[in-house]
Each structure stands twice: as structure tokens, then as C-alpha cells.
Write a protein that holds these residues in place. Structure first.
Motif, PDB file in Angstrom:
ATOM      1  N   GLU A 142       0.837  -1.206   0.000  1.00  9.55           N
ATOM      2  CA  GLU A 142       0.000   0.000   0.000  1.00  9.55           C
ATOM      3  C   GLU A 142       0.868   1.250   0.000  1.00  9.55           C
ATOM      4  N   SER A 143       1.988   1.211   0.705  1.00 11.28           N
ATOM      5  CA  SER A 143       2.901   2.351   0.740  1.00 11.28           C
ATOM      6  C   SER A 143       3.492   2.618  -0.649  1.00 11.28           C
ATOM      7  N   LEU A 165       3.577   6.298  -5.131  1.00  7.49           N
ATOM      8  CA  LEU A 165       3.786   6.509  -6.561  1.00  7.49           C
ATOM      9  C   LEU A 165       2.576   7.176  -7.214  1.00  7.49           C
ATOM     10  N   GLN A 166       1.391   6.884  -6.696  1.00 11.56           N
ATOM     11  CA  GLN A 166       0.199   7.550  -7.230  1.00 11.56           C
ATOM     12  C   GLN A 166       0.199   9.029  -6.870  1.00 11.56           C
ATOM     13  N   GLU A 167       0.575   9.334  -5.626  1.00 10.20           N
ATOM     14  CA  GLU A 167       0.590  10.728  -5.186  1.00 10.20           C
ATOM     15  C   GLU A 167       1.715  11.510  -5.856  1.00 10.20           C
ATOM     16  N   PHE A 178       3.557  10.666  -8.762  1.00 10.62           N
ATOM     17  CA  PHE A 178       3.653  10.673 -10.231  1.00 10.62           C
ATOM     18  C   PHE A 178       2.335  10.365 -10.940  1.00 10.62           C
ATOM     19  N   GLY A 179       1.283  10.094 -10.153  1.00 10.85           N
ATOM     20  CA  GLY A 179      -0.001   9.784 -10.765  1.00 10.85           C
ATOM     21  C   GLY A 179      -0.051   8.412 -11.408  1.00 10.85           C
ATOM     22  N   ILE A 180       0.798   7.493 -10.958  1.00 16.12           N
ATOM     23  CA  ILE A 180       0.839   6.149 -11.537  1.00 16.12           C
ATOM     24  C   ILE A 180      -0.330   5.318 -11.010  1.00 16.12           C
ATOM     25  N   ASP A 181      -1.014   4.641 -11.901  1.00 13.61           N
ATOM     26  CA  ASP A 181      -2.141   3.788 -11.529  1.00 13.61           C
ATOM     27  C   ASP A 181      -1.644   2.697 -10.568  1.00 13.61           C
ATOM     28  N   PRO A 182      -2.320   2.521  -9.412  1.00 11.31           N
ATOM     29  CA  PRO A 182      -1.897   1.502  -8.442  1.00 11.31           C
ATOM     30  C   PRO A 182      -1.797   0.107  -9.041  1.00 11.31           C
ATOM     31  N   LEU A 183      -2.650  -0.217 -10.015  1.00 11.27           N
ATOM     32  CA  LEU A 183      -2.601  -1.539 -10.633  1.00 11.27           C
ATOM     33  C   LEU A 183      -1.274  -1.752 -11.360  1.00 11.27           C
ATOM     34  N   ILE A 184      -0.812  -0.713 -12.053  1.00 14.05           N
ATOM     35  CA  ILE A 184       0.473  -0.805 -12.752  1.00 14.05           C
ATOM     36  C   ILE A 184       1.605  -0.970 -11.731  1.00 14.05           C
ATOM     37  N   SER A 185       1.554  -0.182 -10.667  1.00  7.56           N
ATOM     38  CA  SER A 185       2.596  -0.253  -9.629  1.00  7.56           C
ATOM     39  C   SER A 185       2.665  -1.640  -9.014  1.00  7.56           C
ATOM     40  N   ALA A 224      11.667   7.207  -2.742  1.00  6.15           N
ATOM     41  CA  ALA A 224      12.302   6.665  -1.532  1.00  6.15           C
ATOM     42  C   ALA A 224      11.370   5.705  -0.807  1.00  6.15           C
ATOM     43  N   ILE A 225      10.120   6.117  -0.599  1.00  6.30           N
ATOM     44  CA  ILE A 225       9.158   5.263   0.098  1.00  6.30           C
ATOM     45  C   ILE A 225       8.926   3.978  -0.680  1.00  6.30           C
ATOM     46  N   ALA A 226       8.791   4.092  -1.997  1.00  6.39           N
ATOM     47  CA  ALA A 226       8.551   2.911  -2.831  1.00  6.39           C
ATOM     48  C   ALA A 226       9.705   1.920  -2.736  1.00  6.39           C
TER      49      ALA A 226
END
Length: 478
Positions: A170-171, A176-178, A180-187, A359-361
Motif C-alpha cells: 500500500e505504501s 507513486l500515485q501521489e 507521479f499519478g501512476i495507476d496503483p494496478l500498474i505499480s 524513496a518510500i517505494a
């Protein structure tokens, strides 16, 4: 209802009982060790840890001491250093940072004991995998003779372990969504594929990647924090003054900060510090058992190295970033890792948000991989050095990744409460190991300092003190 019960139990355990047990143990062990892992042998510890980062190590083992330490730090240097520190300051004020340092300094001795136990009671698997290993179950059986308890513990670890990593997923997706706007499914797809490819290579691939990724990401994060210190160099002394002052006197509410008592500072500082560096949870037993070393106590120097880097350096970077940017006062509705992200945005603008998202990712990604290695050792114990162990390990890789990939958006409160409860249980078990086997721990400790090191200083070549075989072949419990 179940969540409330689990939360109440974990809150109680991580309040006064766990704080007293861990701090008391760290102080007791520090005294017994003559504070060699805290203050007295800093030069020796540095030379035998960071000073030997690129050496393969002497003695018998699977990977270098540094690689083993990086596998351990994949667990410790993570979201807890970013979000946990922010929570400690929001709840306990800047004074919590001082008590976090105290917990780190005392936890060095506890971590050293874990490492000694892991090296002392490790086992060499040669048929199903070429690896030295140990975990809490191996210690419970080989050191205490509690075979049934070891089976229950191993099953609990490998069944429940993957579910605690959902919060790490979840982190990754949220940051990454916040940022860069990356879709969570892709991440989550990328996360699942890269994690599986890494863990599929076994310990050598895991440790090889961790010894590159963990130091580099930690270095960049430290440099980012140092940049904030440089930009605010004129108020750095007052920030340290605030930390020391509010550690012993209540801090009144300022702006959006509600204020904190000395008790709050002590409780949240020590609890979050111990939670960050994992001293006392038993992870040191697992990660360092595979290390090549000529004596268990030499590898135990990483008890100092790990905690120093994790709590004294990385956690301090986060804390000073929050204090110098005034983020914990100006943004009262923000907490955890998001508050640290805000602090970096205040300092660096949009770039700070992007930096923290990455960093968090990465920190969460390394934690997922480090946790897998810990859980896998429980599988290895349960199935023994057999063909069944090889098959079970592959099946377990899939099982481990499923919760991380499929339930990345599950309610985090339940998972964090379960994680806290499991961590408390691990602490109780690890402290039991340390106190029940302290005679053996101190025997090895004195052998190293009174015989082994003096012999080397005289130019002699004492026989390496290594472990890794058992009289009875490990056939497994399943």
C-alpha cells in the motif's frame, strides 16, 4: 470487534511492558558487555562493519557479513524510518527524538545477542539448498529442545508473515500515485514481478541486490536530509536544543501541534526507535546466520552497525527534516510518511515530493523482499533439508506474493494492528532466548575478546570459531 481487541492488546504490549522489557534488557546486556557495542569499541566495530563492506569475509558461511547485514537492513531501513519517526514527533514532540537515540544505543547490545545466537545455532543445508541458516524455530529446537513449540512457531511465521507485507505494498502504490499519478494496478504488477524475480534467486540473489540497493537508497535519503540541514544551518543548533530540552520538560502546544508531556516523549520515542531498528524482534538471528565470519562475536559488531545507521543516522535525518521545516506544527492534519513527504516538499518543492515517492517505494520494496527471506527460513525449518523443502519453497514464493499483489488496497489498520501484535510476540520469544542462553552468549563473547582477538594481535592464526552442522540430519517436521 476483533480489530478493537487486537489493537487494545498490541497498544498495551507496546506501551509500558514492552518499553521496560526492551530498554531494561538493552541496559543489562550493555553492562554485561562492558558497553563494547554501545560506546567503548566504536573504532573496532566500524572497522569490522562498514570498513569491510567490500570483503568476502573469513571463515565459513554463505554470503559476506556485509551482504547479510544488508539483508537485515532491508527489514529495518524502511517506511518505519520515514513514517514511524513522524508519528513519534507528532505524538511525543521533538523530545521523542532523544529517547529514540537512547533506544538505539541500548538496542545495539540486544541486536548483537541475536546475531550471536543465529551464528551459534545455525544449520547447514546441503541437499535441498546450499545455505547456512537459522531462525527462531531453529534456536527453539537446537538450543532449548522445544521441538513442538518450534513447529508451531515456524507455521505461524510463514502463514501470517505475507499478510503483514500488504501495508508495504500500500505504501508503494499510494506514494507513486501521489508523486507521479501512476495507476496503483500498474505499480502493483511491477512490484509483484520484480519482487518475485528477486526472491526466486534465493539468498545469494537477494543479498546481492540488497547490498547494492539498500546502501545507495539510504545514502541518497541521507543526502536529501543533509540538504535540508544546510538550507537551515542557522537554526540547526536551536533544533538540537529543542530536542534535548523537550526530552525532559513538557512541550506546550504550538500552532497545530497539540503539545506533549515528558511521558509522551519517552513512550513514543523509545517505542518507535525499537520498532524501527528491530532490536529484540529476532530478525538479527535470521539474517546474520548465513554470514561468513571467523567468529560469531565478530559478526555481532553489526549489532552496532545496523542500529547506528538505522536509528542514529537515518531516523535522525527524518526527525531534523520535520523540525527544521516546522512541518509537524504547520500541518496538523498530516501524519506518518505523508508528513515527511510534506517536509521535503517544503524544502525542495515538487522535486521533494517526487524524491520521497521514490524513496518510500524503494524502502517498502526492499522490506517486502527482506521479510520474504525471514519467512522462508520458517518453511525451511518445517520441511528440513529434503526434496520436499525445495518444492515447498517454490510454492511458498507464490503464496507470499499473493497477498502483497491482490490485497494492496486492504484496510491498513487491521494489518498494522496484527503486525504490532506479532512483533510483540517475536520480542517475547527472542528475549526468552537471550536470557535462557546468556551463559553461552557470554562464553562466546569472552572467548572472542580474551582469547581470539589477543591471539590475532600477537600475529597468531587462531582456528576460526564457526558453527553450522548438527549431529542429527534435518529431515523436517512435515
Amino acid at each position: 470487534m476483533l480489530l478493537q481487541i487486537i489493537t487494545a492488546i498490541s497498544d498495551f504490549l507496546w506501551g509500558t511492558p514492552m518499553t521496560v522489557a526492551l530498554v531494561g534488557t538493552g541496559l543489562y546486556l550493555g553492562i554485561r558487555f562492558g558497553f563494547r557495542y554501545n560506546f567503548r569499541k566504536v573504532g573496532f566495530n566500524f572497522r569490522n562493519t562498514f570498513g569491510k563492506m567490500f570483503q568476502k569475509g573469513e571463515g565459513t558461511g554463505t554470503v559476506s557479513g556485509f551482504a547479510a547485514a544488508c539483508t537485515a537492513m532491508a527489514n529495518t531501513i524502511g517506511v518505519g524510518n520515514i513514517g514511524g519517526v513522524a508519528t513519534a514527533i507528532v505524538s511525543g514532540g521533538p523530545g521523542a527524538v532523544f529517547w529514540m537515540w537512547v533506544s538505539g544505543l541500548l538496542g545495539m547490545s540486544t541486536k548483537a545477542c541475536e546475531i550471536i545466537l543465529g551464528q551459534r545455532y545455525r544449520v547447514k543445508y546441503s541437499e535441498s539448498m546450499d545455505e547456512y541458516m537459522c531462525d527462531r524455530s531453529f534456536v527453539m529446537k537446537n538450543a532449548l529442545g522445544w521441538k513442538k513449540g518450534a513447529v508451531v512457531l515456524s507455521v505461524a511465521c510463514f502463514v501470517l508473515g505475507p499478510w503483514t507485507c500488504c501495508v508495504q505494498t500500500e505504501s508503494v502504490t499510494s506514494s507513486l500515485q501521489e508523486g507521479f499519478g501512476i495507476d496503483p494496478l500498474i505499480s502493483v504488477i511491477v512490484l509483484g514481478v520484480t519482487c518475485f524475480l528477486t526472491i526466486a534467486g534465493g539468498l545469494k540473489r537477494i543479498s546481492s541486490i540488497m547490498e547494492k540497493v539498500v546502501p545507495i537508497m539510504a545514502l541518497f535519503y541521507i543526502l536529501g536530509g543533509l540538504g535540508i540541514l544546510i538550507m537551515n544551518w542557522s537554526i540547526v543548533p536551536s533544533a538540537f536544543g529543542l530536542i534535548f530540552k523537550s526530552a525532559f520538560t513538557p512541550m506546550a502546544g504550538v500552532g497545530g501541534f497539540a503539545g506533549a508531556t515528558v511521558r509522551d516523549a519517552i513512550r513514543y520515542g523509545i517505542a518507535r526507535g525499537l520498532y524501527s531498528n528491530d532490536a529484540g524482534t529476532g530478525y538479527g538471528i535470521i539474517a546474520h546466520a548465513s554470514a561468513k565470519t571467523d567468529h560469531p562475536v565478530r559478526q555481532a559488531s553489526w549489532g552496532w552497525g545496523e542500529v547506528f545507521l538505522d536509528t542514529i543516522v537515518v531516523c535522525s535525518v527524518t526527525a531534523l527534516s520535520l523540525i527544521l521545516t516546522n512541518a509537524y506544527i504547520d500541518y496538523p492534519d498530516v501524519d506518518s510518511a505523508q508528513l515527511t513527504t510534506v517536509a521535503f516538499k517544503v524544502a525542495y518543492g515538487k522535486f521533494g515530493g517526487w524524491f520521497m515517492a521514490i524513496a518510500i517505494a524503494i524502502f517498502a520494496w526492499t522490506t517486502i523482499i527482506g521479510m520474504y527471506y525471514s519467512c522462508e527460513k520458517s518453511v525451511n525449518y518445517a520441511f528440513g533439508d529434503t526434496k520436499a523443502n525445495r518444492r515447498a519453497t517454490w510454492v511458498y514464493m507464490v503464496y507470499y506474493m499473493l497477498p502483497c499483489v491482490l490485497f494492496y488496497n486492504i484496510e491498513a489498520d487491521t494489518l498494522w494492528a496484527m503486525t504490532d501484535l506479532l512483533s510483540a510476540i517475536y520480542v517475547i520469544i527472542t528475549l526468552l532466548f537471550i536470557y535462557s542462553k546468556q551463559r553461552e552468549i557470554f562464553r562466546l563473547f569472552h572467548d572472542f575478546w580474551d582469547r581470539f582477538v589477543p591471539a590475532q594481535e600477537r600475529g597468531e592464526n587462531p582456528e576460526p570459531v564457526v558453527y553450522g552442522t548438527v549431529d542429527e540430519k534435518a529431515k523436517g517436521e512435515f
